[in-house]
Design an enzyme around this catalytic site. Structure first.
Site, PDB file in Angstrom:
ATOM      1  N   GLU A  50       0.856  -1.201   0.000  1.00 12.98           N
ATOM      2  CA  GLU A  50       0.000   0.000   0.000  1.00 12.98           C
ATOM      3  C   GLU A  50       0.884   1.240   0.000  1.00 12.98           C
ATOM      4  OE1 GLU A  50      -2.692   0.361   3.361  1.00 12.98           O
ATOM      5  OE2 GLU A  50      -2.795   2.527   3.054  1.00 12.98           O
ATOM      6  N   ARG A  54       0.377  10.389   0.029  1.00 14.71           N
ATOM      7  CA  ARG A  54       0.666  11.442   1.008  1.00 14.71           C
ATOM      8  C   ARG A  54       1.838  12.317   0.587  1.00 14.71           C
ATOM      9  NH1 ARG A  54      -0.002   8.135   6.725  1.00 14.71           N
ATOM     10  NH2 ARG A  54      -1.850   7.041   6.009  1.00 14.71           N
ATOM     11  N   THR A  78      -4.544   5.996   1.465  1.00 13.55           N
ATOM     12  CA  THR A  78      -4.914   7.399   1.702  1.00 13.55           C
ATOM     13  C   THR A  78      -5.715   7.969   0.534  1.00 13.55           C
ATOM     14  OG1 THR A  78      -2.758   7.552   2.836  1.00 13.55           O
ATOM     15  CG2 THR A  78      -4.067   9.533   2.785  1.00 13.55           C
ATOM     16  N   LYS A 138     -11.314  -1.958   6.446  1.00 19.95           N
ATOM     17  CA  LYS A 138     -10.161  -1.619   7.288  1.00 19.95           C
ATOM     18  C   LYS A 138     -10.713  -0.980   8.571  1.00 19.95           C
ATOM     19  CE  LYS A 138      -6.939   2.262   7.011  1.00 19.95           C
ATOM     20  NZ  LYS A 138      -5.925   2.981   6.233  1.00 19.95           N
TER      21      LYS A 138
END
Ligand code: 3PG
Length: 220
Positions: A50, A54, A78, A138
């Site tokens: 993942e 960011r 994100t 999640k």
């Protein structure tokens, strides 16, 4: 042939979760490091990666891993908007992780044919994701939002949901989460410490990945 690795194969969220006990949450500032980091994780047995959106370089890092590390399955983390989901699909991401859930992000991922692991922290959020057909979620931020006790409580009313707790998970507490029947894997940044990545200590990353793969799961 392992169909997971064939880029023409559409993965399910469950396939992403089942591949290893830990999904590494990766922050990359340098495209030059992306491929080396991905190879270090793969060498340690972790291939679902993942890469979080960011940093300004995140999409280029996803693109580089998708192109140059066929042994890895790169996903985007994100993801907070439909535009993010579209951009990471264009970059070659094969799965999406988000810190929360919106119908727009869900729709964008369906349109792009990408499995989504959306973040939830309340019963209402679980129900909203379930309304859109999502049953693999999640739990974020896992430790801060109630930890393993929360997951045990959700096992009753949401017994059909599988979770990937993320946020505050470390090698020291991962086993406690992985022992729960509604947990398939955990997510965490501890496999890719920023200082190790900055100095290119890929051997340390591989060692951390090997240790993570040794974590036992009740629900693989
Ligand atoms: C995050 O969004 O940064 C992830 O949840 C990772 O959290 P961690 O750094 O506590 O593993």
């Amino acid at each position: 042939m392992d169909v997971t690795m064939d880029i023409s194969t559409k993965l399910s969220a469950l396939q992403v979760m089942r591949d290893a006990p830990v999904i590494p949450v990766i922050v990359l500032n340098d495209v030059g490091q992306a491929v080396l980091l991905a190879r270090a994780l793969v060498a340690g047995g972790i291939r679902m990666l993942e890469v979080t959106l960011r940093t300004p370089q995140a999409l280029a890092c996803i693109e580089a891993i998708a192109r140059d590390v066929p042994e890895a399955v790169v996903g985007a983390g994100t993801v907070r908007s439909a535009a993010d989901a579209q951009a990471c699909a264009m970059a070659g991401a094969r799965f999406v992780v988000s810190p929360g859930y919106t119908h727009a992000v869900g729709q964008a991922c369906r349109d792009a044919g990408l499995p989504l692991l959306p973040g939830v922290a309340t019963g209402s959020e679980i129900m909203m994701a379930q309304e859109d057909g999502l049953t693999e979620l999640k739990f974020f931020p896992a430790l801060q939002a109630g930890g393993s006790a929360m997951l045990k409580a959700w096992g009753g009313p949401f017994g059909d949901v599988k979770f990937c707790p993320t946020g505050g998970i470390t090698m020291a507490n991962a086993a406690e989460f992985l022992a729960l029947p509604n947990v398939v894997c955990v997510g965490g940044s501890w496999l890719t410490p920023l200082d190790a990545v900055a100095r290119g200590d890929w051997a340390q990353v591989t060692t951390l990945a090997v240790q993570a793969c040794e974590l036992a799961r009740t629900n693989a």
